[in-house]
Motif scaffolding. Structure first.
Motif, PDB file in Angstrom:
ATOM      1  N   TYR A  38     -14.747  57.403  57.734  1.00  0.00           N
ATOM      2  CA  TYR A  38     -14.297  58.449  58.650  1.00  0.00           C
ATOM      3  C   TYR A  38     -13.087  57.978  59.454  1.00  0.00           C
ATOM      4  N   GLY A  39     -12.325  57.058  58.848  1.00  0.00           N
ATOM      5  CA  GLY A  39     -11.193  56.456  59.538  1.00  0.00           C
ATOM      6  C   GLY A  39     -10.118  57.436  59.911  1.00  0.00           C
ATOM      7  N   ALA A  40      -9.932  58.502  59.114  1.00  0.00           N
ATOM      8  CA  ALA A  40      -8.897  59.486  59.419  1.00  0.00           C
ATOM      9  C   ALA A  40      -9.166  60.177  60.744  1.00  0.00           C
ATOM     10  N   LEU A  41     -10.426  60.200  61.173  1.00  0.00           N
ATOM     11  CA  LEU A  41     -10.803  60.836  62.437  1.00  0.00           C
ATOM     12  C   LEU A  41     -10.884  59.830  63.580  1.00  0.00           C
ATOM     13  N   GLY A  42     -10.464  58.602  63.312  1.00  0.00           N
ATOM     14  CA  GLY A  42     -10.477  57.581  64.350  1.00  0.00           C
ATOM     15  C   GLY A  42     -11.789  56.859  64.488  1.00  0.00           C
ATOM     16  N   THR A  43     -12.657  56.982  63.490  1.00  0.00           N
ATOM     17  CA  THR A  43     -13.957  56.322  63.499  1.00  0.00           C
ATOM     18  C   THR A  43     -13.966  55.243  62.427  1.00  0.00           C
ATOM     19  N   MET A  44     -14.252  54.013  62.792  1.00  0.00           N
ATOM     20  CA  MET A  44     -14.387  52.971  61.781  1.00  0.00           C
ATOM     21  C   MET A  44     -15.799  53.049  61.205  1.00  0.00           C
ATOM     22  N   ALA A  45     -15.888  53.390  59.932  1.00  0.00           N
ATOM     23  CA  ALA A  45     -17.183  53.578  59.291  1.00  0.00           C
ATOM     24  C   ALA A  45     -17.308  52.651  58.098  1.00  0.00           C
ATOM     25  N   MET A  46     -18.521  52.228  57.837  1.00  0.00           N
ATOM     26  CA  MET A  46     -18.781  51.295  56.743  1.00  0.00           C
ATOM     27  C   MET A  46     -19.985  51.757  55.953  1.00  0.00           C
ATOM     28  N   GLY A  47     -19.919  51.610  54.637  1.00  0.00           N
ATOM     29  CA  GLY A  47     -21.039  51.909  53.769  1.00  0.00           C
ATOM     30  C   GLY A  47     -21.702  50.620  53.317  1.00  0.00           C
ATOM     31  N   GLU A  48     -22.986  50.492  53.563  1.00  0.00           N
ATOM     32  CA  GLU A  48     -23.719  49.281  53.220  1.00  0.00           C
ATOM     33  C   GLU A  48     -25.068  49.640  52.613  1.00  0.00           C
ATOM     34  N   VAL A  69      -9.934  45.520  56.224  1.00  0.00           N
ATOM     35  CA  VAL A  69      -9.819  46.860  56.793  1.00  0.00           C
ATOM     36  C   VAL A  69      -8.432  47.404  56.464  1.00  0.00           C
ATOM     37  N   MET A  70      -8.380  48.629  55.953  1.00  0.00           N
ATOM     38  CA  MET A  70      -7.108  49.298  55.692  1.00  0.00           C
ATOM     39  C   MET A  70      -6.759  50.153  56.909  1.00  0.00           C
ATOM     40  N   GLU A  71      -5.599  49.891  57.497  1.00  0.00           N
ATOM     41  CA  GLU A  71      -5.186  50.617  58.692  1.00  0.00           C
ATOM     42  C   GLU A  71      -3.944  51.448  58.377  1.00  0.00           C
ATOM     43  N   PHE A  72      -4.087  52.772  58.457  1.00  0.00           N
ATOM     44  CA  PHE A  72      -3.040  53.696  58.039  1.00  0.00           C
ATOM     45  C   PHE A  72      -2.116  54.006  59.218  1.00  0.00           C
ATOM     46  N   VAL A  73      -0.860  53.658  59.043  1.00  0.00           N
ATOM     47  CA  VAL A  73       0.120  53.792  60.122  1.00  0.00           C
ATOM     48  C   VAL A  73       1.443  54.279  59.521  1.00  0.00           C
ATOM     49  N   GLY A  74       2.454  54.364  60.355  1.00  0.00           N
ATOM     50  CA  GLY A  74       3.781  54.736  59.886  1.00  0.00           C
ATOM     51  C   GLY A  74       4.083  56.204  60.111  1.00  0.00           C
ATOM     52  N   PRO A  75       5.364  56.572  60.047  1.00  0.00           N
ATOM     53  CA  PRO A  75       5.768  57.955  60.355  1.00  0.00           C
ATOM     54  C   PRO A  75       5.244  58.986  59.375  1.00  0.00           C
ATOM     55  N   GLY A  76       4.890  58.568  58.158  1.00  0.00           N
ATOM     56  CA  GLY A  76       4.402  59.525  57.173  1.00  0.00           C
ATOM     57  C   GLY A  76       3.046  60.110  57.495  1.00  0.00           C
ATOM     58  N   VAL A  77       2.249  59.392  58.292  1.00  0.00           N
ATOM     59  CA  VAL A  77       0.911  59.899  58.636  1.00  0.00           C
ATOM     60  C   VAL A  77       1.018  61.263  59.305  1.00  0.00           C
ATOM     61  N   ALA A  78       2.015  61.438  60.160  1.00  0.00           N
ATOM     62  CA  ALA A  78       2.164  62.698  60.888  1.00  0.00           C
ATOM     63  C   ALA A  78       2.431  63.880  59.972  1.00  0.00           C
ATOM     64  N   ASN A  79       2.871  63.614  58.748  1.00  0.00           N
ATOM     65  CA  ASN A  79       3.175  64.688  57.797  1.00  0.00           C
ATOM     66  C   ASN A  79       1.963  65.127  56.980  1.00  0.00           C
ATOM     67  N   LEU A  80       0.805  64.544  57.268  1.00  0.00           N
ATOM     68  CA  LEU A  80      -0.416  64.866  56.540  1.00  0.00           C
ATOM     69  C   LEU A  80      -1.386  65.610  57.445  1.00  0.00           C
ATOM     70  N   SER A  81      -2.007  66.663  56.909  1.00  0.00           N
ATOM     71  CA  SER A  81      -3.033  67.395  57.658  1.00  0.00           C
ATOM     72  C   SER A  81      -4.276  66.536  57.799  1.00  0.00           C
ATOM     73  N   ALA A  82      -5.199  66.946  58.648  1.00  0.00           N
ATOM     74  CA  ALA A  82      -6.462  66.225  58.807  1.00  0.00           C
ATOM     75  C   ALA A  82      -7.224  66.193  57.493  1.00  0.00           C
ATOM     76  N   ASP A  83      -7.315  67.327  56.800  1.00  0.00           N
ATOM     77  CA  ASP A  83      -8.023  67.370  55.523  1.00  0.00           C
ATOM     78  C   ASP A  83      -7.394  66.431  54.504  1.00  0.00           C
ATOM     79  N   PHE A 118     -11.940  72.087  52.605  1.00  0.00           N
ATOM     80  CA  PHE A 118     -11.404  73.443  52.722  1.00  0.00           C
ATOM     81  C   PHE A 118     -10.012  73.553  52.106  1.00  0.00           C
ATOM     82  N   GLU A 119      -9.108  72.654  52.450  1.00  0.00           N
ATOM     83  CA  GLU A 119      -7.742  72.772  51.951  1.00  0.00           C
ATOM     84  C   GLU A 119      -7.665  72.567  50.441  1.00  0.00           C
ATOM     85  N   ASN A 120      -8.458  71.659  49.898  1.00  0.00           N
ATOM     86  CA  ASN A 120      -8.459  71.455  48.447  1.00  0.00           C
ATOM     87  C   ASN A 120      -8.860  72.732  47.718  1.00  0.00           C
ATOM     88  N   ILE A 121      -9.919  73.370  48.207  1.00  0.00           N
ATOM     89  CA  ILE A 121     -10.430  74.571  47.539  1.00  0.00           C
ATOM     90  C   ILE A 121      -9.427  75.715  47.659  1.00  0.00           C
TER      91      ILE A 121
END
Length: 761
Positions: free
Chosen positions: A163-173, A230-244, A374-377
């Motif tokens: 759930y990293g895109a929402l600012g939550t660090m989540a892990m599957g174990e 941990v993969m940390e997504f940064v840079g100016p391109g992030v702003a060009n992507l919707s939440a979905d 939603f956006e994919n569909i």
């Protein structure tokens, strides 16, 4: 479109990269007037800040993490709660969401799936949890909509807990790590490395999140660039992507073998929280003014093209244009790779899919935590609107990731548009991702916007002579292929407009149907058990010495958890440890279960005070050989178990059963050159199994050999770096193994025999 830095790099003000070269400090000095050390700049990652907030050890090199929330689905929560109950669970100490999105179809095994659901509901009431009924939402979509929070941490018993895109660090174990949290213990890891995913540009029309994700996976999986980091997504391109869009990329980071993910957040993520009535859970997250990353993946979003991951791995990637231009050569290469994945057990061909120079596929699926957004569909509907999928073999199924998404596409007309094309729209269900729904015909090829395309993930059974296969694609290119009646087509060929409808979240759906205890436990509730729900069998503590019989030998470059314990048809039996164990390695080595049981019979005789050789006659000369060299060996101090060798086991699912099924059949160790993921190695440890390592290229034993490991208990207690072992089937030939780093608690778990025994101390 993807560039990997050979070194680490500094990120300045979130926009400018400075590679970690010998003159990097001078460059920083000239740009900033100061040059912070790597160590100080590394503390400015978003990941470091979140981990620091959740670490209880006081030492940022050796983390002991407590998570804010937990989540599980219906093929994991029974075993987790049963394990915690055996250790004295009285109340869920943090919010724990139990979803029902894997065993939603109650058609296999009679009542057992719904029995598991009722177990979950009554446990949510008794221990103070949240219960999401079948067909309401897939686990990760519910977590996005209702559980994620900025700066928080969530642990889930599904590998795609991201759930990293929402600012939550989540892990599957695996489940035992959730058990530890339920018992108010900690998640213990070394401080992970942090890799910056630096995004620039914006995707061209027709390119979706799966395309970006597959491009990244193809670049980093084989070389281990992000393994356990941990993969940390940064840079100016992030702003060009919707939440979905960000969510769709984020969920696929699991397939890179990274530990977790986190993204910088902005107003688009704030809007996501507000849409879902949780604006207060948003938190703006950004790296510091000068931030150091251990590596950089530079993603030029404008250069990403529609991608396809061919069978049988998400990293087997090509652009669709590249595949179409080199069709026969690439298909020939895929068929050769399949000989390794399938062990030559069935005939597998893709070249017969070529019609008039084009690749024809029989099925399309848009589903689950990756594809069902939603956006994919809506984008798929835009491409398909006014056309039809045809009346040949090709079929198209769409699974919205939650009922609120389903309701919104019903209200805005997208549902009707899709159904008019011949597509079938179904309820929220994870089945197509793990082989429990939409199994295509024998030899068919399915294209799917889902998470994995391992062998049998589409539901075929090699052991029955059945084989079909999956290629991963984005929903947009699946729709373009559907509009082209099943002929592989990139979505960039679509010349129409995307409508980009606005999403409205209907909260009453969950308010009317989801059970939420609000954290209040009711001890008076009786747990509802079905006849398939069984307790874990008793497990022995580690003995002074052990004799191990090698009962399976696997030389594939990577062995997935699906091959260790199949998904799909076995899922209904996950609540029955002994019943499920009958399927262990059934697709890879069908003789494994019988061999393991023979060895287990000897160990059972030993623990019952009998001569183990009476239960396994072939053991007698082995024990004589061992006693000739080690006279103090006896049934009182020497346990007998089985082990498997695999080059690199544990890629894929977090399922603990990949380890526990070996354990309940008497497994006492794995031997490997490397473990594919941290979570599989952790599963072995939590089930009391020794995670041995031997150097690549050295194999001092063969399948069927007996190995003797003297003083193993002492070696674990004293943190020995190397473990001496002997091949008792080969004149006591000596060789050396290692255990790798183990925490003190992990050593104690192994000594006690499993996490259950450890918590009974």
């Amino acid at each position: 479109m993807i560039q990997l830095y050979e070194t680490g790099a500094y990120l300045l003000n979130g926009t400018e990269l400075v590679a970690d070269t010998p003159d990097a400090q001078a460059v920083l000095q000239s740009k900033l007037g100061s040059a912070p050390s790597k160590e100080e700049a590394a503390k400015n990652t978003i990941a470091y800040g979140i981990l620091a907030d959740h670490n209880t050890s006081g030492n940022m090199e050796k983390l002991q993490v407590k998570f804010d929330k937990l989540t599980s689905h219906d093929i994991t929560f029974v075993g987790i709660i049963q394990t915690a109950r055996a250790s004295g669970l009285e109340k869920f100490p943090v919010p724990y969401v139990l979803t029902n999105c894997h065993n939603s179809l109650c058609a296999v095994g009679g009542t057992i799936n719904e029995d598991d659901h009722m177990f979950g509901l009554t446990c949510a009431k008794k221990y103070g949890g949240v219960y999401v009924p079948p067909h309401q939402a897939v686990i990760h979509q519910f977590a996005r909509e209702m559980l994620a929070c900025g700066g928080g941490m969530i642990l889930g018993s599904d590998s795609h807990t991201r759930y990293g895109a929402l600012g939550t660090m989540a892990m599957g174990e695996g489940g035992p790590e959730l058990v530890k949290q339920l018992l108010e213990q900690t998640y213990d890891i070394d401080m992970p490395g942090v890799i910056g995913v630096y995004m620039t540009g914006a995707p061209v029309p027709g390119v979706g999140p799966q395309d970006v994700a597959l491009a990244i996976i193809g670049a980093v999986f084989a070389n281990g660039y992000v393994k356990n980091k941990v993969m940390e997504f940064v840079g100016p391109g992030v702003a060009n992507l919707s939440a979905d869009f960000r969510i769709g990329v984020d969920v696929m980071t699991t397939e890179t073998t990274c530990l977790s993910s986190i993204w910088r957040t902005d107003d688009k993520i704030k809007e996501f929280y507000e849409i879902h009535g949780r604006g207060g859970d948003y938190k703006e997250l950004n790296p510091g003014a000068v931030t150091y990353y251990d590596g950089i993946i530079h993603v030029e979003l404008d250069k990403v093209k529609p991608m396809i991951a061919m069978p049988f791995h998400p990293s087997n990637t090509y652009t669709i244009d590249e595949l179409n231009a080199n069709l026969m050569d690439i298909l020939d290469d895929v068929e050769k790779k399949a000989l390794v994945s399938l062990d030559g057990k069935v005939d597998f061909s893709l070249k017969d899919k070529v019609r008039d120079g084009k690749l024809y596929v029989e099925q399309g699926i848009i589903a689950g935590c990756a594809g069902g957004g939603f956006e994919n569909i809506c984008a798929a509907a835009d491409i398909l609107r006014g056309s039809g999928i045809g009346s040949d073999a090709f079929t198209l199924s769409v699974y919205p990731a939650s009922t609120p998404i389903y309701m919104e596409i019903a209200k805005n007309g997208v549902l009707a548009d899709l159904m008019a094309t011949g597509a079938v729209v179904k309820t929220a269900f994870c089945g197509p991702c793990f082989g429990a729904g939409d199994t295509p015909a024998n030899n068919a090829l399915s294209i799917r916007h889902s998470t994995r395309n391992f062998p049998n993930r589409e539901g075929s059974k090699i052991q029955n002579g059945q084989i079909s296969s999956v290629a991963l694609m984005d929903a947009r290119s699946i729709a373009a292929t559907a509009a082209n009646k099943g002929y592989l087509t990139p979505a960039t060929d679509f010349a129409g407009e995307y409508t980009n409808p606005v999403y409205h979240f209907e909260s009453s759906i969950y308010e009317n149907r989801v059970f939420d205890s609000k954290g209040v436990a009711d001890p008076s509730v009786e747990i509802q058990f079905g006849p398939n729900i069984k307790d874990w069998p008793a497990m022995s503590a580690l003995t002074d010495n052990i004799v191990l019989k090698v009962v399976s030998e696997i030389h594939d470059p990577v062995t997935t958890t699906d091959e260790l314990i199949p998904s799909g048809e076995t899922s209904s039996y996950r609540s029955n440890p002994l019943g499920l164990a009958e399927f262990t390695l059934s697709r890879k080595d069908p003789a494994y279960v019988g061999r393991a049981k023979e060895v287990q019979a000897a160990e059972k005789a030993r623990t019952d005070g009998q001569d183990p050789c009476t239960a396994l006659a072939e053991l007698a000369p082995v024990m004589e050989t061992v006693k000739d060299s080690f006279g103090n060996v006896s049934p009182d101090n020497t346990g007998i178990g089985s082990t498997i060798f695999a080059v690199k086991p544990g890629d894929g699912s977090a399922r603990e059963q990949a380890a526990s099924c070996q354990k309940v059949l008497g497994g006492w160790a794995n031997i490997a050159n490397e473990y594919a993921t941290k979570r599989y190695r952790s599963n072995l440890i939590n089930w009391g199994m020794l995670p041995f390592l031997i150097p690549e290229g050295e194999l001092p034993f063969a399948n069927g050999d007996y190995l003797f490991v003297p003083d193993i208990k002492k070696a674990v207690e004293e943190k020995a770096g190397e473990i001496k072992a002997y091949n008792a089937s080969d004149s006591m030939k000596e060789f050396t193994m290692q255990l790798g780093d183990l925490t003190d608690d992990e050593r104690e778990i192994i000594l006690k025999g499993c996490l259950i025994n450890y918590n009974r101390k």
